[in-house]
Write a protein that holds these residues in place. Structure first.
Motif, PDB file in Angstrom:
ATOM      1  N   CYS A  14      11.901  38.005  -7.021  1.00 11.38           N
ATOM      2  CA  CYS A  14      10.682  37.641  -7.779  1.00 11.38           C
ATOM      3  C   CYS A  14       9.537  37.263  -6.895  1.00 11.38           C
ATOM      4  CB  CYS A  14      11.045  36.812  -9.050  1.00 11.38           C
ATOM      5  SG  CYS A  14       9.658  36.147  -9.837  1.00 11.38           S
ATOM      6  N   TYR A  16       7.092  35.450  -7.883  1.00 10.98           N
ATOM      7  CA  TYR A  16       6.537  34.225  -8.242  1.00 10.98           C
ATOM      8  C   TYR A  16       7.418  32.985  -7.637  1.00 10.98           C
ATOM      9  CZ  TYR A  16       3.695  36.380 -11.746  1.00 10.98           C
ATOM     10  OH  TYR A  16       2.581  37.186 -12.221  1.00 10.98           O
ATOM     11  N   CYS A  43       9.073  40.405 -11.367  1.00 10.42           N
ATOM     12  CA  CYS A  43       9.976  39.738 -12.235  1.00 10.42           C
ATOM     13  C   CYS A  43      11.373  40.328 -12.222  1.00 10.42           C
ATOM     14  CB  CYS A  43       9.637  39.726 -13.755  1.00 10.42           C
ATOM     15  SG  CYS A  43      10.782  38.683 -14.751  1.00 10.42           S
ATOM     16  N   THR A  44      12.386  39.581 -12.171  1.00 10.10           N
ATOM     17  CA  THR A  44      13.940  40.178 -11.703  1.00 10.10           C
ATOM     18  C   THR A  44      13.983  40.923 -13.084  1.00 10.10           C
ATOM     19  OG1 THR A  44      14.896  38.047 -12.461  1.00 10.10           O
ATOM     20  CG2 THR A  44      14.689  38.849  -9.968  1.00 10.10           C
ATOM     21  N   GLY A  67      15.769  35.484  -8.720  1.00 12.95           N
ATOM     22  CA  GLY A  67      14.627  35.261  -9.703  1.00 12.95           C
ATOM     23  C   GLY A  67      14.282  33.681  -9.815  1.00 12.95           C
ATOM     24  N   CYS A  68      13.350  33.298 -10.815  1.00 13.94           N
ATOM     25  CA  CYS A  68      13.030  32.024 -10.971  1.00 13.94           C
ATOM     26  C   CYS A  68      14.128  31.279 -11.379  1.00 13.94           C
ATOM     27  CB  CYS A  68      11.892  32.050 -11.896  1.00 13.94           C
ATOM     28  SG  CYS A  68      10.475  32.942 -11.283  1.00 13.94           S
ATOM     29  N   CYS A  73      10.932  31.641 -15.558  1.00 16.17           N
ATOM     30  CA  CYS A  73      10.531  32.932 -15.629  1.00 16.17           C
ATOM     31  C   CYS A  73       9.135  33.085 -16.242  1.00 16.17           C
ATOM     32  CB  CYS A  73      11.609  33.608 -16.177  1.00 16.17           C
ATOM     33  SG  CYS A  73      11.059  35.591 -16.135  1.00 16.17           S
ATOM     34  N   HIS A  74       8.250  33.690 -15.533  1.00 17.23           N
ATOM     35  CA  HIS A  74       6.918  33.869 -16.035  1.00 17.23           C
ATOM     36  C   HIS A  74       6.777  34.679 -17.331  1.00 17.23           C
ATOM     37  CE1 HIS A  74       4.717  31.959 -12.732  1.00 17.23           C
ATOM     38  NE2 HIS A  74       5.765  31.653 -12.468  1.00 17.23           N
TER      39      HIS A  74
HETATM   40 FE1  FES Z   1      10.400  35.213 -11.827  1.00 15.52          FE
HETATM   41 FE2  FES Z   1      10.711  36.542 -13.950  1.00 15.52          FE
HETATM   42  S1  FES Z   1      12.357  36.106 -12.371  1.00 15.52           S
HETATM   43  S2  FES Z   1       8.997  35.998 -12.998  1.00 15.52           S
END
Ligand code: FES
Length: 153
Positions: A14, A16, A43-44, A67-68, A73-74
């Protein structure tokens, strides 16, 4: 322990969070195996089971999705959807005899460069233990990034 070889690892990460951590790991000169090819995603949640299987079909020895952190998660639940899909793909890899351990989901925040380095190390170790992906032996290996690119809408 499997045979010694240079594993090819694809990382779908991701932008972000994990991408920043990976970038920072480079700036901090953290030591981790260099044989990872990074594919940056918005995003994942974009990761689907078919993408993952295609990357293995192309010959990747291991694939990591990162990912986040949970709750960060954004796109709210993209990382949770990715986690479920990775779990499903792991089952399919086990059933196919390739080994579900070749695939893993991570959650790595933007400031956690050491966690990124550790995750790459973990997947490299697993790929070495499992040995080369048998699907990658008899065909040329197109870049995992290219395959993911082809499947982008
Ligand atoms: Fe990072 Fe969804 S996993 S924005």
């Amino acid at each position: 322990m499997g045979e010694k070889y240079e594993p090819k690892i694809a990382a779908l990460i991701c932008t972000y969070c994990t991408y920043t951590a990976a970038d920072m790991a480079g700036s901090m000169r953290l030591q981790y195996p260099p044989n990872v090819r990074v594919v940056k995603l918005l995003c994942t949640g974009k990761v689907d089971v078919i993408y993952l299987l295609e990357i293995f079909k192309a010959g990747a020895d291991a694939v990591m999705v990162s990912g986040c952190e949970i709750g960060d998660c954004h796109f709210l639940e993209g990382n949770l959807r990715a986690k479920e899909r990775v779990a499903h793909a792991k089952t399919l890899l086990d059933e196919a005899g390739l080994g579900g351990g070749r695939l893993e989901m991570f959650h790595i925040g933007a400031s956690d460069a050491p966690k990124w380095a550790q995750a790459v190390l973990t997947m490299t170790r697993r790929a070495l233990e499992l040995g080369p992906n048998p699907l990658g032996r008899s065909r040329p290996r197109p870049a995992a990034a290219q395959i993911v690119e082809e499947h982008r809408a």
